[in-house]
Write a protein that holds these residues in place. Sequence first.
Motif, PDB file in Angstrom:
ATOM      1  N   MET A 349      65.945   5.693 -47.086  1.00 55.29           N
ATOM      2  CA  MET A 349      66.892   5.700 -45.977  1.00 55.29           C
ATOM      3  C   MET A 349      68.161   4.983 -46.434  1.00 55.29           C
ATOM      4  SD  MET A 349      64.595   5.058 -42.565  1.00 55.29           S
ATOM      5  CE  MET A 349      65.869   5.783 -41.521  1.00 55.29           C
ATOM      6  N   VAL A 350      69.294   5.610 -46.216  1.00 54.72           N
ATOM      7  CA  VAL A 350      70.572   5.078 -46.686  1.00 54.72           C
ATOM      8  C   VAL A 350      71.475   4.818 -45.483  1.00 54.72           C
ATOM      9  CG1 VAL A 350      72.607   5.551 -48.095  1.00 54.72           C
ATOM     10  CG2 VAL A 350      70.342   6.305 -48.857  1.00 54.72           C
ATOM     11  N   PRO A 351      72.154   3.669 -45.448  1.00 54.69           N
ATOM     12  CA  PRO A 351      73.071   3.384 -44.331  1.00 54.69           C
ATOM     13  C   PRO A 351      74.203   4.398 -44.273  1.00 54.69           C
ATOM     14  CG  PRO A 351      72.604   1.385 -45.574  1.00 54.69           C
ATOM     15  CD  PRO A 351      72.047   2.523 -46.377  1.00 54.69           C
ATOM     16  N   LEU A 352      74.468   4.925 -43.112  1.00 59.78           N
ATOM     17  CA  LEU A 352      75.587   5.841 -42.904  1.00 59.78           C
ATOM     18  C   LEU A 352      76.877   5.047 -42.713  1.00 59.78           C
ATOM     19  CD1 LEU A 352      73.902   8.414 -40.526  1.00 59.78           C
ATOM     20  CD2 LEU A 352      75.154   9.040 -42.594  1.00 59.78           C
ATOM     21  N   GLU A 353      77.957   5.557 -43.279  1.00 60.14           N
ATOM     22  CA  GLU A 353      79.258   4.918 -43.111  1.00 60.14           C
ATOM     23  C   GLU A 353      79.771   5.124 -41.688  1.00 60.14           C
ATOM     24  OE1 GLU A 353      80.814   3.080 -45.340  1.00 60.14           O
ATOM     25  OE2 GLU A 353      79.249   3.400 -46.859  1.00 60.14           O
ATOM     26  N   MET A 354      80.556   4.180 -41.208  1.00 58.57           N
ATOM     27  CA  MET A 354      81.222   4.343 -39.923  1.00 58.57           C
ATOM     28  C   MET A 354      82.435   5.254 -40.129  1.00 58.57           C
ATOM     29  SD  MET A 354      79.408   2.720 -37.756  1.00 58.57           S
ATOM     30  CE  MET A 354      80.518   2.776 -36.362  1.00 58.57           C
ATOM     31  N   PRO A 355      82.577   6.307 -39.343  1.00 52.90           N
ATOM     32  CA  PRO A 355      83.688   7.233 -39.543  1.00 52.90           C
ATOM     33  C   PRO A 355      85.027   6.614 -39.149  1.00 52.90           C
ATOM     34  CG  PRO A 355      82.479   7.790 -37.555  1.00 52.90           C
ATOM     35  CD  PRO A 355      81.696   6.718 -38.238  1.00 52.90           C
ATOM     36  N   ASP A 356      86.100   7.120 -39.755  1.00 47.77           N
ATOM     37  CA  ASP A 356      87.438   6.676 -39.384  1.00 47.77           C
ATOM     38  C   ASP A 356      87.681   6.981 -37.906  1.00 47.77           C
ATOM     39  OD1 ASP A 356      87.881   5.932 -41.988  1.00 47.77           O
ATOM     40  OD2 ASP A 356      88.902   7.800 -42.537  1.00 47.77           O
ATOM     41  N   GLY A 357      88.269   6.030 -37.233  1.00 49.11           N
ATOM     42  CA  GLY A 357      88.579   6.231 -35.822  1.00 49.11           C
ATOM     43  C   GLY A 357      87.503   5.741 -34.879  1.00 49.11           C
ATOM     44  N   ALA A 358      86.323   5.383 -35.406  1.00 46.84           N
ATOM     45  CA  ALA A 358      85.272   4.861 -34.533  1.00 46.84           C
ATOM     46  C   ALA A 358      85.647   3.455 -34.085  1.00 46.84           C
ATOM     47  CB  ALA A 358      83.938   4.841 -35.269  1.00 46.84           C
ATOM     48  N   VAL A 359      85.743   3.251 -32.787  1.00 48.67           N
ATOM     49  CA  VAL A 359      86.133   1.936 -32.259  1.00 48.67           C
ATOM     50  C   VAL A 359      84.936   1.174 -31.708  1.00 48.67           C
ATOM     51  CG1 VAL A 359      88.470   2.686 -31.746  1.00 48.67           C
ATOM     52  CG2 VAL A 359      86.695   2.964 -30.017  1.00 48.67           C
ATOM     53  N   TRP A 360      83.820   1.854 -31.533  1.00 51.25           N
ATOM     54  CA  TRP A 360      82.633   1.194 -30.985  1.00 51.25           C
ATOM     55  C   TRP A 360      81.431   1.747 -31.730  1.00 51.25           C
ATOM     56  CZ3 TRP A 360      77.850   1.624 -28.904  1.00 51.25           C
ATOM     57  CH2 TRP A 360      77.391   0.644 -28.027  1.00 51.25           C
ATOM     58  N   GLY A 361      80.798   0.930 -32.508  1.00 45.25           N
ATOM     59  CA  GLY A 361      79.639   1.383 -33.259  1.00 45.25           C
ATOM     60  C   GLY A 361      79.129   0.313 -34.197  1.00 45.25           C
ATOM     61  N   ARG A 372      72.363   4.118 -37.458  1.00 44.90           N
ATOM     62  CA  ARG A 372      73.756   3.945 -37.035  1.00 44.90           C
ATOM     63  C   ARG A 372      73.908   4.356 -35.577  1.00 44.90           C
ATOM     64  NH1 ARG A 372      78.207   7.825 -39.560  1.00 44.90           N
ATOM     65  NH2 ARG A 372      77.258   9.212 -38.003  1.00 44.90           N
ATOM     66  N   ILE A 373      74.677   3.544 -34.818  1.00 47.36           N
ATOM     67  CA  ILE A 373      74.989   3.819 -33.425  1.00 47.36           C
ATOM     68  C   ILE A 373      76.498   3.965 -33.285  1.00 47.36           C
ATOM     69  CG2 ILE A 373      74.902   2.939 -31.067  1.00 47.36           C
ATOM     70  CD1 ILE A 373      72.173   3.550 -32.011  1.00 47.36           C
ATOM     71  N   ILE A 374      76.949   5.050 -32.624  1.00 47.15           N
ATOM     72  CA  ILE A 374      78.367   5.245 -32.345  1.00 47.15           C
ATOM     73  C   ILE A 374      78.522   5.694 -30.894  1.00 47.15           C
ATOM     74  CG2 ILE A 374      80.425   6.630 -32.847  1.00 47.15           C
ATOM     75  CD1 ILE A 374      79.574   6.819 -35.699  1.00 47.15           C
ATOM     76  N   LYS A 375      79.565   5.173 -30.213  1.00 44.56           N
ATOM     77  CA  LYS A 375      79.841   5.548 -28.831  1.00 44.56           C
ATOM     78  C   LYS A 375      81.279   6.045 -28.699  1.00 44.56           C
ATOM     79  CE  LYS A 375      80.655   2.301 -25.730  1.00 44.56           C
ATOM     80  NZ  LYS A 375      81.969   2.643 -25.145  1.00 44.56           N
ATOM     81  N   SER A 376      81.468   7.072 -27.890  1.00 44.65           N
ATOM     82  CA  SER A 376      82.805   7.517 -27.516  1.00 44.65           C
ATOM     83  C   SER A 376      82.870   7.625 -25.994  1.00 44.65           C
ATOM     84  CB  SER A 376      83.139   8.864 -28.164  1.00 44.65           C
ATOM     85  OG  SER A 376      82.300   9.878 -27.653  1.00 44.65           O
ATOM     86  N   TYR A 377      84.083   7.797 -25.467  1.00 43.87           N
ATOM     87  CA  TYR A 377      84.273   7.764 -24.016  1.00 43.87           C
ATOM     88  C   TYR A 377      84.918   9.048 -23.527  1.00 43.87           C
ATOM     89  CZ  TYR A 377      86.135   6.367 -19.453  1.00 43.87           C
ATOM     90  OH  TYR A 377      86.440   6.305 -18.109  1.00 43.87           O
ATOM     91  N   ASP A 378      84.377   9.615 -22.433  1.00 43.10           N
ATOM     92  CA  ASP A 378      84.952  10.791 -21.784  1.00 43.10           C
ATOM     93  C   ASP A 378      85.685  10.334 -20.529  1.00 43.10           C
ATOM     94  OD1 ASP A 378      85.520  13.110 -20.381  1.00 43.10           O
ATOM     95  OD2 ASP A 378      83.687  14.122 -21.053  1.00 43.10           O
ATOM     96  N   ILE A 379      87.038  10.364 -20.592  1.00 46.56           N
ATOM     97  CA  ILE A 379      87.840   9.856 -19.481  1.00 46.56           C
ATOM     98  C   ILE A 379      87.690  10.704 -18.232  1.00 46.56           C
ATOM     99  CG2 ILE A 379      89.929  11.150 -20.064  1.00 46.56           C
ATOM    100  CD1 ILE A 379      91.523   8.596 -19.365  1.00 46.56           C
TER     101      ILE A 379
END
Length: 410
Positions: A349-361, A372-379
Amino acid sequence: MGSTHTLLTPTIIAKEALMLLKNNLVMGARVHRNYEKEFKKIGGTVTIRKPVKFRVTTGRTRTTSMITENSITLTVSSQKHVSWDFNTKDLTLTIEEYSERYIAPAAAVLANEIDADLLSLYVDVYNEVWESTGYVTPESFIVLGKAAQRLDEEAVPQNDRCVVLNPAANWSMANAMKNMYVTSVSDKALRKGFLAPIAGMDIYMDQNVKAHTTGTFHDTGSTDSIIVGTSGGNTGTVISLAHFRVATTIALKAGDTFTIADVYAVNPMSGQSTGTLRQFVVTADASVAGTTTASLATVYVQPDMISTGPYKTVDTIPAAGALITMTGYETEPYPVNLAFHKNAFALVMVPLEMPDGAVWGSTASDSGFSIRIIKSYDINTDDDIIRMDVLYGVKTLYPELACRIRGAQG
């Protein structure tokens, strides 16, 4: 006093998810896990060198051993994820509440996916045993003893052996063990569904154990039997088979196993026959259309047929016309429980990189496990969208360190 509601951070959620992922793994926690550092250095593929083998020479005169270095390639390419959305007010839940509602079921399904991929590696394993009474659900110490014997004959280390059974076999075995005099074993079996160490192996249950559906081979009588092709002397990974049933298509499936008359397995250290017929596994689907004359089929198998030298696998190369005996009945699904040493299979198992532009993760890693955990927001809906990802690879390292335990046909 009520519980304190603290805004959940990505780090808290990732750590909770990683803990639950690890706790839900069965196969993933019992295979080889030491290649992660190699992938951090060189990327998604690593070449693994297998140990060199030697044979002893008798006498004073020195004999140079020919060195053959074998290797396999392990690739990390399986990215799996679970995603969900929820209202932002849910971020005020406690970690316990949030975990129960979202993280726990997500981590469980990812862990099951990893275990399922590892258990799919059964197709590489050629050693196989079953109950003395036939192809039935494993239900006695005898079948565990047969598996342990097969591992012993392959010189498998005594430590770090385990067995993974499907639910039917697990509870059938638990019932068989309940009358054992070893109270600690039967007690654990009945209370926890864990059979403890038996026959030198730890026994576990995994509902992801695969069922192998055999091919169509029609070996029901002498005139319909499969034999080694007329060329004889087959070596390496290819064997020619002949004398299929006239006018009927034969289809062997990757994962089918068979023996060849008078071709015996050998002890990998001494090269001496073990007295057990060498089992072979078909590594790629093969078929041949029936004709009015004997048809030939080229079949790829493992292990290689080698009758001399330090990498010897059989006591003799089969002669033309040697009878082939397929395992099981044709076109039937059989659960493939596994007995194995941890070095038989690998999980990376290899750690995934945080993508560019991710502000919460956040990425959490521990003891070779990573998530890896990443969150985005739907306004528009005031919803948060979360995805939970893992990146991993699985590989059979040493199939000789494993043995199938065939279950009852479906």
